[in-house]
Design a protein around this motif. Sequence first.
Motif, PDB file in Angstrom:
ATOM      1  N   GLY A  31       0.905  -1.225  -0.012  1.00 46.01           N
ATOM      2  CA  GLY A  31      -0.076   0.194   0.038  1.00 46.01           C
ATOM      3  C   GLY A  31       0.730   1.285  -0.034  1.00 46.01           C
ATOM      4  N   PRO A  33       1.888   4.039  -2.132  1.00 42.55           N
ATOM      5  CA  PRO A  33       1.419   4.512  -3.487  1.00 42.55           C
ATOM      6  C   PRO A  33       2.639   5.303  -3.913  1.00 42.55           C
ATOM      7  CG  PRO A  33       0.685   6.251  -1.840  1.00 42.55           C
ATOM      8  CD  PRO A  33       1.354   5.070  -0.792  1.00 42.55           C
ATOM      9  N   ILE A  35       3.379   7.847  -7.780  1.00 43.06           N
ATOM     10  CA  ILE A  35       2.653   8.619  -9.015  1.00 43.06           C
ATOM     11  C   ILE A  35       3.611   9.555  -9.753  1.00 43.06           C
ATOM     12  CG2 ILE A  35       1.746  10.508  -7.536  1.00 43.06           C
ATOM     13  CD1 ILE A  35      -1.004  10.346  -9.116  1.00 43.06           C
ATOM     14  N   LYS A  86      -8.468   2.736 -14.951  1.00 40.04           N
ATOM     15  CA  LYS A  86      -8.288   1.749 -13.671  1.00 40.04           C
ATOM     16  C   LYS A  86      -8.203   0.366 -14.249  1.00 40.04           C
ATOM     17  CE  LYS A  86      -9.188   1.536  -8.698  1.00 40.04           C
ATOM     18  NZ  LYS A  86      -9.923   2.357  -7.742  1.00 40.04           N
ATOM     19  N   VAL A 156     -15.594  13.994  -9.208  1.00 39.19           N
ATOM     20  CA  VAL A 156     -14.594  13.036  -8.783  1.00 39.19           C
ATOM     21  C   VAL A 156     -15.110  11.998  -8.522  1.00 39.19           C
ATOM     22  CG1 VAL A 156     -12.420  12.975  -7.571  1.00 39.19           C
ATOM     23  CG2 VAL A 156     -13.107  15.188  -8.424  1.00 39.19           C
TER      24      VAL A 156
ATOM     25  N   LEU B  18      -2.825  15.960  -7.671  1.00 36.94           N
ATOM     26  CA  LEU B  18      -3.211  14.977  -7.972  1.00 36.94           C
ATOM     27  C   LEU B  18      -3.064  13.833  -7.013  1.00 36.94           C
ATOM     28  CD1 LEU B  18      -5.079  13.747 -10.124  1.00 36.94           C
ATOM     29  CD2 LEU B  18      -2.910  12.736 -11.284  1.00 36.94           C
ATOM     30  N   LEU B  19      -3.584  13.131  -6.273  1.00 33.37           N
ATOM     31  CA  LEU B  19      -3.202  12.437  -5.088  1.00 33.37           C
ATOM     32  C   LEU B  19      -3.705  10.925  -5.274  1.00 33.37           C
ATOM     33  CD1 LEU B  19      -3.554  15.086  -3.876  1.00 33.37           C
ATOM     34  CD2 LEU B  19      -4.740  14.199  -1.991  1.00 33.37           C
ATOM     35  N   ASN B  20      -2.755  10.319  -5.025  1.00 39.08           N
ATOM     36  CA  ASN B  20      -2.833   8.470  -4.865  1.00 39.08           C
ATOM     37  C   ASN B  20      -2.711   8.198  -3.583  1.00 39.08           C
ATOM     38  OD1 ASN B  20      -2.801   5.924  -5.594  1.00 39.08           O
ATOM     39  ND2 ASN B  20      -0.848   5.987  -6.653  1.00 39.08           N
ATOM     40  N   ALA B  22      -3.399   4.457  -1.687  1.00 42.37           N
ATOM     41  CA  ALA B  22      -3.643   2.703  -2.159  1.00 42.37           C
ATOM     42  C   ALA B  22      -4.681   2.429  -0.948  1.00 42.37           C
ATOM     43  CB  ALA B  22      -2.433   2.014  -2.214  1.00 42.37           C
ATOM     44  N   PRO B  28      -4.466   1.441  -6.546  1.00 36.13           N
ATOM     45  CA  PRO B  28      -4.339   2.909  -6.377  1.00 36.13           C
ATOM     46  C   PRO B  28      -5.988   3.591  -6.251  1.00 36.13           C
ATOM     47  CG  PRO B  28      -2.862   2.017  -7.949  1.00 36.13           C
ATOM     48  CD  PRO B  28      -3.712   1.007  -7.595  1.00 36.13           C
ATOM     49  N   CYS B  29      -6.139   4.540  -5.727  1.00 33.70           N
ATOM     50  CA  CYS B  29      -7.342   5.154  -5.521  1.00 33.70           C
ATOM     51  C   CYS B  29      -6.636   6.807  -6.003  1.00 33.70           C
ATOM     52  CB  CYS B  29      -8.247   5.257  -4.238  1.00 33.70           C
ATOM     53  SG  CYS B  29      -8.495   3.468  -3.809  1.00 33.70           S
ATOM     54  N   ILE B  30      -7.526   7.389  -7.256  1.00 31.21           N
ATOM     55  CA  ILE B  30      -6.731   8.701  -7.578  1.00 31.21           C
ATOM     56  C   ILE B  30      -7.926   9.793  -7.149  1.00 31.21           C
ATOM     57  CG2 ILE B  30      -6.301   9.900  -9.439  1.00 31.21           C
ATOM     58  CD1 ILE B  30      -4.600   7.593  -8.497  1.00 31.21           C
ATOM     59  N   THR B  31      -7.612  10.960  -6.643  1.00 29.12           N
ATOM     60  CA  THR B  31      -8.599  12.177  -6.610  1.00 29.12           C
ATOM     61  C   THR B  31      -7.781  13.320  -6.974  1.00 29.12           C
ATOM     62  OG1 THR B  31     -10.012  12.925  -5.201  1.00 29.12           O
ATOM     63  CG2 THR B  31      -8.147  12.572  -4.079  1.00 29.12           C
ATOM     64  N   VAL B  66       0.184   8.797   1.499  1.00 35.23           N
ATOM     65  CA  VAL B  66      -0.404   9.577   0.186  1.00 35.23           C
ATOM     66  C   VAL B  66       0.908   9.959  -0.602  1.00 35.23           C
ATOM     67  CG1 VAL B  66      -1.448  11.641  -0.293  1.00 35.23           C
ATOM     68  CG2 VAL B  66      -2.107  10.666   1.609  1.00 35.23           C
ATOM     69  N   ALA B  67       0.512   9.739  -1.816  1.00 29.49           N
ATOM     70  CA  ALA B  67       1.669  10.318  -2.874  1.00 29.49           C
ATOM     71  C   ALA B  67       0.840  11.319  -3.816  1.00 29.49           C
ATOM     72  CB  ALA B  67       2.330   9.188  -3.654  1.00 29.49           C
TER      73      ALA B  67
END
Lengths: 161, 140
Positions: A31, A33, A35, A86, A156, B18-20, B22, B28-31, B66-67
Amino acid sequence: MVKLTPEMKEALIVPGKGGSVIYLATSTIDGKPNIAAMRYIASMKDDKALVADMFLLKTKRNLKENPECSIIIGHPIDSGRDWVFKGKAIDIEYGFPPDFDWYGITAKEVLAEWGDWHNKEPPDEVPPDVVYSHPAQRGVVVLHIEEVYSIEKGKVGEKIL
Amino acid sequence: MAIVLTNRMREWIKTGCLLNVADKNGVPCITTARKIDSVSDDEVVFALTKDEYSVIKKPLSDNSWVAFGILGIGSIRFCYQFKGKGIAKQKGDNVHLTVKLSEVYCTKPGCYAGLRLDLKTPKEFDEWERNLWKDMPKKK
């Protein structure tokens, strides 16, 4: 089964041809992350997005242990392209058996078309202070898209496909 | 090493992120975070709308990592990735997500891609960025 719209396919091409800068989002199996923004993007068939493996480090390591992945349109925003794609991804590297199959496409067809991406679609539009010398491509990340979500302002998280 | 974000970094982060996050299965959950409440030396407070927060509410309850990167033109002009642990709190109509930064990476394509920057001293960190980048984001 997801079928990308023509507008989505138009967004999933390199910025110099009217496409987008995308973010590739992955995670370690436990977990943490990751990006990172990418330029080399394409779609293939109706449910695949492709990204060049040129400078991948943690993304590459994450995909080795966890195929869960998202591709997000990072730029332009608020332009009707506010999407998150996704699904499950693999990095098809040189050396994969040609008949290796990832949800209906083979390593051979991916690498034949996209294995020399820098020469196929050189980064002519990239600003001089960002552009880089000739990169060594090691493979192609192939995302099998299972869902598409919105990141449009006010919407969103809404599922689109 | 203590992180001290440069002035340029603070300005770019304020343009939107833009946040990832997990979930516990590594999905990954993106917002988006279009509004930033504040940026200090090593902490960013995102003011998330209800829809923005809804995407990460559950995964964040299981996993605080958070990334994030920058939305829009900043994805080209501001090649960094930030990571840290986040805590969310309701504040008025928004949810304030406070991320205490612990890792900063350069994502500029080329030889610096993936370079970890938070291991530098704040002075080295600042000098490194000044040598690589000159521009500031346009005001909204």
